[in-house]
Design a protein around this motif. Structure first.
Motif, mmCIF file in Angstrom:
data_model
loop_
_atom_site.group_PDB
_atom_site.id
_atom_site.type_symbol
_atom_site.label_atom_id
_atom_site.label_comp_id
_atom_site.label_asym_id
_atom_site.label_seq_id
_atom_site.Cartn_x
_atom_site.Cartn_y
_atom_site.Cartn_z
ATOM 1 N N VAL A 179 0.881 -1.339 -0.101
ATOM 2 C CA VAL A 179 -0.400 0.300 -0.132
ATOM 3 C C VAL A 179 0.900 1.320 -0.092
ATOM 4 C CG1 VAL A 179 -1.560 1.272 0.750
ATOM 5 C CG2 VAL A 179 -2.039 -0.835 0.887
ATOM 6 N N VAL A 180 1.176 1.458 0.561
ATOM 7 C CA VAL A 180 2.375 2.496 0.850
ATOM 8 C C VAL A 180 3.464 3.221 -0.063
ATOM 9 C CG1 VAL A 180 4.669 3.649 1.610
ATOM 10 C CG2 VAL A 180 2.924 2.231 3.502
ATOM 11 N N PRO A 181 3.778 2.307 -0.849
ATOM 12 C CA PRO A 181 4.597 2.249 -1.969
ATOM 13 C C PRO A 181 3.561 3.145 -2.977
ATOM 14 C CG PRO A 181 5.195 0.262 -1.363
ATOM 15 C CD PRO A 181 3.735 0.927 -0.739
ATOM 16 N N LEU A 182 2.081 3.006 -2.632
ATOM 17 C CA LEU A 182 0.991 3.514 -4.361
ATOM 18 C C LEU A 182 0.845 4.973 -4.256
ATOM 19 C CD1 LEU A 182 -1.016 0.180 -4.850
ATOM 20 C CD2 LEU A 182 1.182 1.253 -6.295
ATOM 21 N N VAL A 183 0.638 5.456 -2.494
ATOM 22 C CA VAL A 183 -0.313 6.069 -1.625
ATOM 23 C C VAL A 183 0.439 7.520 -1.801
ATOM 24 C CG1 VAL A 183 0.204 8.371 0.026
ATOM 25 C CG2 VAL A 183 0.333 5.209 0.414
ATOM 26 N N GLY A 184 1.722 7.766 -2.837
ATOM 27 C CA GLY A 184 2.078 9.342 -3.998
ATOM 28 C C GLY A 184 0.841 8.938 -5.007
ATOM 29 N N ASP A 185 1.248 8.116 -5.511
ATOM 30 C CA ASP A 185 -0.315 7.489 -7.137
ATOM 31 C C ASP A 185 -1.432 8.171 -6.685
ATOM 32 O OD1 ASP A 185 2.248 7.583 -8.244
ATOM 33 O OD2 ASP A 185 2.347 5.855 -9.086
ATOM 34 N N PHE A 186 -1.550 7.458 -5.733
ATOM 35 C CA PHE A 186 -3.172 7.605 -5.213
ATOM 36 C C PHE A 186 -3.709 8.975 -4.871
ATOM 37 C CE2 PHE A 186 -6.502 7.807 -2.067
ATOM 38 C CZ PHE A 186 -7.796 6.830 -2.780
ATOM 39 N N LEU A 187 -2.340 9.818 -3.905
ATOM 40 C CA LEU A 187 -2.961 11.325 -3.541
ATOM 41 C C LEU A 187 -3.057 11.840 -4.660
ATOM 42 C CD1 LEU A 187 -1.973 11.578 -0.145
ATOM 43 C CD2 LEU A 187 -3.967 11.083 -1.107
ATOM 44 N N ALA A 188 -1.937 11.715 -5.764
ATOM 45 C CA ALA A 188 -1.980 12.702 -6.764
ATOM 46 C C ALA A 188 -3.110 13.095 -7.685
ATOM 47 C CB ALA A 188 -0.959 12.295 -7.675
ATOM 48 N N ALA A 189 -3.573 11.634 -7.220
ATOM 49 C CA ALA A 189 -4.826 11.102 -8.278
ATOM 50 C C ALA A 189 -5.889 11.759 -7.706
ATOM 51 C CB ALA A 189 -5.315 9.806 -8.459
ATOM 52 N N TYR A 190 -6.195 11.505 -6.580
ATOM 53 C CA TYR A 190 -7.407 12.561 -5.640
ATOM 54 C C TYR A 190 -6.784 13.264 -4.495
ATOM 55 C CZ TYR A 190 -9.678 8.196 -8.341
ATOM 56 O OH TYR A 190 -9.990 7.335 -9.211
ATOM 57 N N PRO A 191 -6.502 14.337 -4.749
ATOM 58 C CA PRO A 191 -5.741 14.959 -3.990
ATOM 59 C C PRO A 191 -6.811 15.577 -2.628
ATOM 60 C CG PRO A 191 -6.376 16.158 -5.671
ATOM 61 C CD PRO A 191 -6.755 14.735 -6.217
ATOM 62 N N GLN A 192 -8.374 15.647 -2.736
ATOM 63 C CA GLN A 192 -9.139 15.520 -1.802
ATOM 64 C C GLN A 192 -9.180 14.815 -0.817
ATOM 65 O OE1 GLN A 192 -12.167 18.358 -2.942
ATOM 66 N NE2 GLN A 192 -11.257 18.574 -5.109
ATOM 67 N N ILE A 193 -8.839 13.804 -1.369
ATOM 68 C CA ILE A 193 -8.974 12.140 0.102
ATOM 69 C C ILE A 193 -7.914 12.253 1.376
ATOM 70 C CG2 ILE A 193 -8.869 9.783 0.013
ATOM 71 C CD1 ILE A 193 -10.673 9.404 -2.638
ATOM 72 N N GLN A 194 -8.196 12.382 2.217
ATOM 73 C CA GLN A 194 -6.754 12.381 3.516
ATOM 74 C C GLN A 194 -7.024 10.821 4.370
ATOM 75 O OE1 GLN A 194 -10.183 14.820 4.429
ATOM 76 N NE2 GLN A 194 -9.273 16.115 2.573
ATOM 77 N N LEU A 195 -6.102 10.738 3.321
ATOM 78 C CA LEU A 195 -5.091 8.594 4.214
ATOM 79 C C LEU A 195 -5.222 8.933 5.442
ATOM 80 C CD1 LEU A 195 -3.466 7.373 1.127
ATOM 81 C CD2 LEU A 195 -5.836 6.728 1.869
ATOM 82 N N GLU A 196 -6.099 8.060 6.492
ATOM 83 C CA GLU A 196 -5.585 7.228 7.458
ATOM 84 C C GLU A 196 -5.370 5.899 7.954
ATOM 85 O OE1 GLU A 196 -7.663 7.876 11.428
ATOM 86 O OE2 GLU A 196 -7.625 9.507 11.179
#
Length: 299
Positions: free
Chosen positions: A108-125
């Motif tokens: 999961v952690v290696p994908l976080v950057g790409d995910f937040l770049a695609a969905y910047p308004q989501i706050q991951l916990e």
């Protein structure tokens, strides 16, 4: 009795349209339905909102006051619906994700950057736990679980699968020798899980049939702990590709007893409550993981 949205909409429509008939056409309802809604509303409020004559309807003083509140309520509802539509189009909000620490770290952690770049308004916990958790108690939106699922109250989406295999470091094998057959494992240090015991059933072809039960010399509750022990040359472990594929590519760990190893793939599932409507922030996260963790993701 509480006032309903249908009654408020009927009242506002009659005022705007100028008649019950015109309001019925506007709302796609019957004249009798609109008339009954107005009657119920006035009964609940114990007041007259509209003075009715044969030629027209006119707001009473109480009706003027209530109309202002009605318009504010309907406008607030429209605004809420628009916000929800915007969130579906552009997912936003806090997303709480739970996974076992090895999967979180390596998948999961290696994908976080790409995910937040695609969905910047989501706050991951991101929360890690090596045991299955109660999603409601931990206020978790989605949990990722490896292996067979047993909780029927959860809805699941398969994200992919991961092969398991026996691994050891080159240093360990240089010191202790490489096992040539399953029986040779008796002379080696085995690394296994404290629980569940099923994880110590290694996918090996042997005289007793398919599957070989390892009795660990060193046991741990976390797969990441076993990986670190294997990397440190402390023994042979049975690990999933999602946490060890890169180690094999880099030569830090090598497979042992490959010819005797059965193909055993662990299912990777995302779970959430069956009675939970899938929010867009959860849906886009699952779609993203499914695309990235599909066939061949772990090599």
């Amino acid at each position: 009795m509480k006032t309903t949205l249908e009654e408020l909409q009927a009242f506002a429509a009659v005022v705007d349209a100028g008649s019950i008939t015109a309001a019925a056409d506007q709302l796609g309802q019957t004249v009798s339905g609109i008339s009954r809604a107005l009657t119920r509303l006035e009964r609940k409020l114990d007041t007259t909102l509209l003075s009715r004559t044969t030629r027209r309807l006119q707001l009473t003083e109480e009706g003027e006051v209530f109309l202002g509140r009605t318009r504010a309520i309907l406008a607030s509802l429209d605004d809420a619906e628009e916000q929800m539509a915007a969130r579906r189009a552009r997912p936003a909000g806090r997303l709480r994700v739970n996974a076992a620490s090895p999967f979180m770290l390596h998948a999961v952690v290696p994908l976080v950057g790409d995910f937040l770049a695609a969905y910047p308004q989501i706050q991951l916990e991101l929360d890690t736990d090596d045991l299955n958790i109660d999603l409601l108690e931990r206020r978790t939106d989605v949990a990722i679980r490896i292996g067979a699922l047993r909780d029927s109250t959860l809805h699941a989406r398969t994200l992919g699968t991961s092969q398991v295999r026996l691994l050891a470091s080159p240093d360990y094998l240089a010191r202790r020798g490489k096992p040539r057959q399953v029986d040779d494992l008796a002379g080696h240090t085995l690394l296994g899980f404290t629980q569940p015991e099923s994880l110590n059933r290694w996918p090996l072809r042997c005289g007793q049939g398919d599957g070989w039960t390892a009795v660990p010399h060193i046991a741990a509750s976390s797969g990441e702990t076993l990986r670190q022990l294997a990397l440190g040359g402390d023994g042979i472990a049975c690990l999933s590709d999602f946490m060890s594929a890169e180690d094999r590519r880099q030569g830090r760990l090598v497979q042992v007893l490959a010819r005797d190893t059965l193909e055993s793939r662990q299912p990777i599932n995302a779970v959430y409550y069956r009675n939970t409507q899938l929010a867009s922030r959860i849906g886009c996260f699952l779609d993203f993981l499914q695309a990235r963790l599909g066939a061949g993701a772990f090599g």
